[in-house]
Design a protein around this motif. Structure first.
Motif, short mmCIF file in Angstrom:
data_model
loop_
_atom_site.label_atom_id
_atom_site.label_comp_id
_atom_site.label_asym_id
_atom_site.label_seq_id
_atom_site.Cartn_x
_atom_site.Cartn_y
_atom_site.Cartn_z
N GLU A 3 11.07 6.74 1.78
CA GLU A 3 10.42 5.52 2.24
C GLU A 3 11.36 4.79 3.20
OE1 GLU A 3 7.34 5.33 1.09
OE2 GLU A 3 7.69 6.92 -0.39
N ALA A 87 5.11 3.29 -8.84
CA ALA A 87 5.65 3.37 -7.48
C ALA A 87 4.74 2.65 -6.49
CB ALA A 87 5.83 4.83 -7.08
N GLU A 88 3.44 2.83 -6.65
CA GLU A 88 2.51 2.15 -5.75
C GLU A 88 2.54 0.64 -5.97
OE1 GLU A 88 -1.33 3.85 -6.18
OE2 GLU A 88 -0.83 5.70 -5.09
N CYS A 91 5.62 -0.58 -4.21
CA CYS A 91 5.40 -0.61 -2.75
C CYS A 91 4.52 -1.78 -2.35
CB CYS A 91 4.79 0.71 -2.29
SG CYS A 91 5.93 2.11 -2.33
N GLU A 92 3.53 -2.09 -3.17
CA GLU A 92 2.68 -3.24 -2.88
C GLU A 92 3.48 -4.53 -2.92
OE1 GLU A 92 -0.71 -5.35 -1.91
OE2 GLU A 92 -0.33 -3.18 -1.84
N ILE A 94 6.77 -4.82 -2.31
CA ILE A 94 7.62 -4.82 -1.11
C ILE A 94 6.80 -5.20 0.11
CG2 ILE A 94 9.00 -3.37 0.41
CD1 ILE A 94 10.43 -4.07 -2.14
N LYS A 95 5.59 -4.71 0.19
CA LYS A 95 4.73 -5.01 1.34
C LYS A 95 4.40 -6.50 1.39
CE LYS A 95 0.44 -3.52 3.54
NZ LYS A 95 -0.15 -4.87 3.65
N ALA A 114 6.92 -1.31 6.85
CA ALA A 114 7.29 -0.28 5.87
C ALA A 114 6.45 0.97 6.10
CB ALA A 114 7.07 -0.79 4.45
N THR A 115 7.06 2.11 5.90
CA THR A 115 6.34 3.38 6.02
C THR A 115 6.97 4.38 5.06
OG1 THR A 115 5.58 5.09 7.56
CG2 THR A 115 7.82 4.26 7.88
N VAL A 118 4.67 7.25 -0.03
CA VAL A 118 3.97 6.42 -1.01
C VAL A 118 3.30 5.23 -0.33
CG1 VAL A 118 4.21 5.07 -3.12
CG2 VAL A 118 5.55 7.15 -2.82
N PHE A 119 3.98 4.63 0.64
CA PHE A 119 3.39 3.51 1.38
C PHE A 119 2.11 3.95 2.09
CE2 PHE A 119 7.60 1.40 1.16
CZ PHE A 119 7.18 0.13 0.81
N HIS A 122 -0.74 4.83 -0.44
CA HIS A 122 -1.31 3.60 -1.02
C HIS A 122 -2.18 2.87 0.02
CE1 HIS A 122 -1.71 0.25 -3.72
NE2 HIS A 122 -1.18 -0.58 -2.84
#
Length: 343
Positions: A3, A87-88, A91-92, A94-95, A114-115, A118-119, A122
Motif C-alpha cells: 500500500e 484491513a479494509e 484503509c477506510e 486512513i482514507k 492512497a493506493t 487493499v485500497f 475496497h
C-alpha cells in the motif's frame, strides 16, 4: 500486499519535503504501527521518504520524485482472508484521515492520495455497491418502455418481471456452492445482476411477442405455448449457448478472474431454463396474464375454391380444416420458410 500514500504539491513548489508533510507522514506511520500491535505480524515493512532521508544512502532518495514535487510512504503487510475485513476497515480510516488533511489545503498547498491492492479493492467494492443499483434504477425505464411498446400489454410486461427474482435466487444459490471450492469476487455477483436484467428483457421479448402473435391468429393457449417453446425457444437456446461459449474464454485466466466465467455462465443458463420452463408454465396456469385469443380465420386455397370443397385443403400445421390466415408479410415469406430453422 503493498500500500502507498503519495503526497504532492498542487502547484509548482520547491519541494514536497516540509515540516507539515513530515508531521502527517509520522501520524500515518504511527497508525500503521498501532494496527500491527493489535494484529501482530501483519505489517512486514514500512518505508517513507523521511525514514530514508536520515540514512546515508547512495544517490537520490528513492521515495521522492525526480522533480521533488512528490514524496512517498509505503508499507507491506500480510492480509489473509480472515483479516481482510480488518484491513479494509483500517484503509477506510486512513482514507478518512487523508480526506480531512486535503480538506484544509489551499489551492497552493499539497494533496495526499492512497493506493494499493487493499485500497483499490475496497474502493471498487464501494463503487459497485453504490453505483450499480443507482445505474440500474436510473436506466431501467428504457428497456421497460421498449418491451411495453413491443408487447402492448401491461399484463404481459408483468411476465417479464416475475422471472427475475427467481433467476437471481437460483443463480446466486449455484454460485454459493461454487464459492465453496474456488474464490468468487463480489464484482462477479454484480455482473450477474446486470446480466439478469438484460437477458430477462431480451428473452421475454422473444417468447412473449411470439405468444402474442399466436394468440392474435386465434390459437388457444394449449396450441400457442408449444409453438413458443419450439420456435422462440430455439432462438433463446442458441443465444444462450453463444454467450456461454464467449464467456468460457475467461476460464484460462487465473483465480479469481476465472470466476467471472462461472458466474456469467450460471446466470445465462438459469435465464434460458427459466424462460423455457417457468414462463410457459405461468402462461398455462394464469392465461389471463396474456392476451385474449382473436377469432380464428380460415383461408381457402385456390384449388379448394375451384373444386368447391371448402375444407379439403390442409393448413400450415397440417390440419384438415383449411389454411390459417397469416399477416401479409408472413404470407409472402412462407414460400421461403424451409430448412433447419423452420421445423
Amino acid at each position: 500486499r503493498r500500500e502507498m500514500i503519495v503526497l504532492k504539491c498542487k502547484t509548482q513548489c520547491a519541494t514536497a519535503d516540509t515540516a507539515l508533510s513530515k508531521g502527517w507522514f509520522t501520524e500515518i506511520e504511527a497508525e500503521i504501527k498501532r494496527f500491527n500491535l493489535t494484529n501482530p505480524g501483519s505489517i512486514v515493512q514500512i518505508h517513507s521518504y523521511f525514514g530514508f532521508s536520515g540514512h546515508h544512502q547512495l544517490g537520490e532518495n528513492p521515495m521522492q520524485s525526480a522533480d521533488k514535487q512528490a514524496i512517498l510512504l509505503q508499507w507491506i503487510w500480510r492480509v489473509p482472508p480472515n483479516m481482510k475485513a480488518k484491513a479494509e476497515e483500517f484503509c477506510e480510516k486512513i482514507k478518512k484521515d487523508i480526506d480531512e488533511i486535503n480538506a484544509f489545503q489551499g489551492p497552493n498547498g499539497t494533496e495526499m492520495a492512497a493506493t494499493g491492492l487493499v485500497f483499490l479493492d475496497h474502493a471498487m467494492k464501494e463503487t459497485l455497491i453504490e453505483e450499480i443499483p443507482v445505474h440500474e434504477i436510473s436506466t431501467i425505464w428504457l428497456p421497460f418502455i421498449i418491451l411495453a411498446m413491443a408487447l402492448r400489454s401491461a399484463r404481459m410486461l408483468l411476465l417479464a418481471l416475475i422471472p427475475m427474482p427467481i433467476e437471481i435466487i437460483v443463480a446466486f444459490g449455484l454460485m454459493y456452492f461454487v464459492s465453496l471450492h474456488t474464490t468468487v469476487v463480489l464484482f462477479a455477483l454484480m455482473m450477474m445482476l446486470m446480466l439478469c436484467t438484460s437477458l430477462s428483457f431480451d428473452y421475454s421479448l422473444f417468447t412473449l411477442t411470439r405468444y402474442a402473435e399466436e394468440r392474435a391468429m386465434g390459437e388457444s393457449v394449449e396450441d400457442a405455448i408449444p409453438t413458443v417453446i419450439s420456435q422462440s425457444g430455439r432462438v433463446i437456446v442458441v443465444s444462450g449457448c453463444v454467450l456461454m461459449i464467449a464467456w468460457a474464454a475467461m476460464l484460462g485466466l487465473p483465480t479469481p478472474f476465472n470466476g467471472f466465467c462461472v458466474a456469467a455462465s450460471a446466470m445465462i443458463l438459469v435465464c434460458v431454463l427459466v424462460q423455457l420452463t417457468f414462463v410457459p408454465s405461468l402462461l398455462a396456469i394464469l392465461p389471463f396474464l396474456g392476451p385474449d385469443a382473436a377469432e380464428k380465420r380460415l383461408l381457402l386455397s385456390e384449388e379448394d375454391e375451384m373444386e368447391g370443397a371448402p375444407f379439403k385443403g390442409s393448413d400450415y400445421n397440417g390440419s384438415s380444416r383449411g389454411r390459417k390466415v397469416y399477416p401479409p408479410e408472413l404470407e409472402r415469406a412462407r414460400p421461403h420458410m424451409q430448412g433447419f430453422f423452420f421445423w
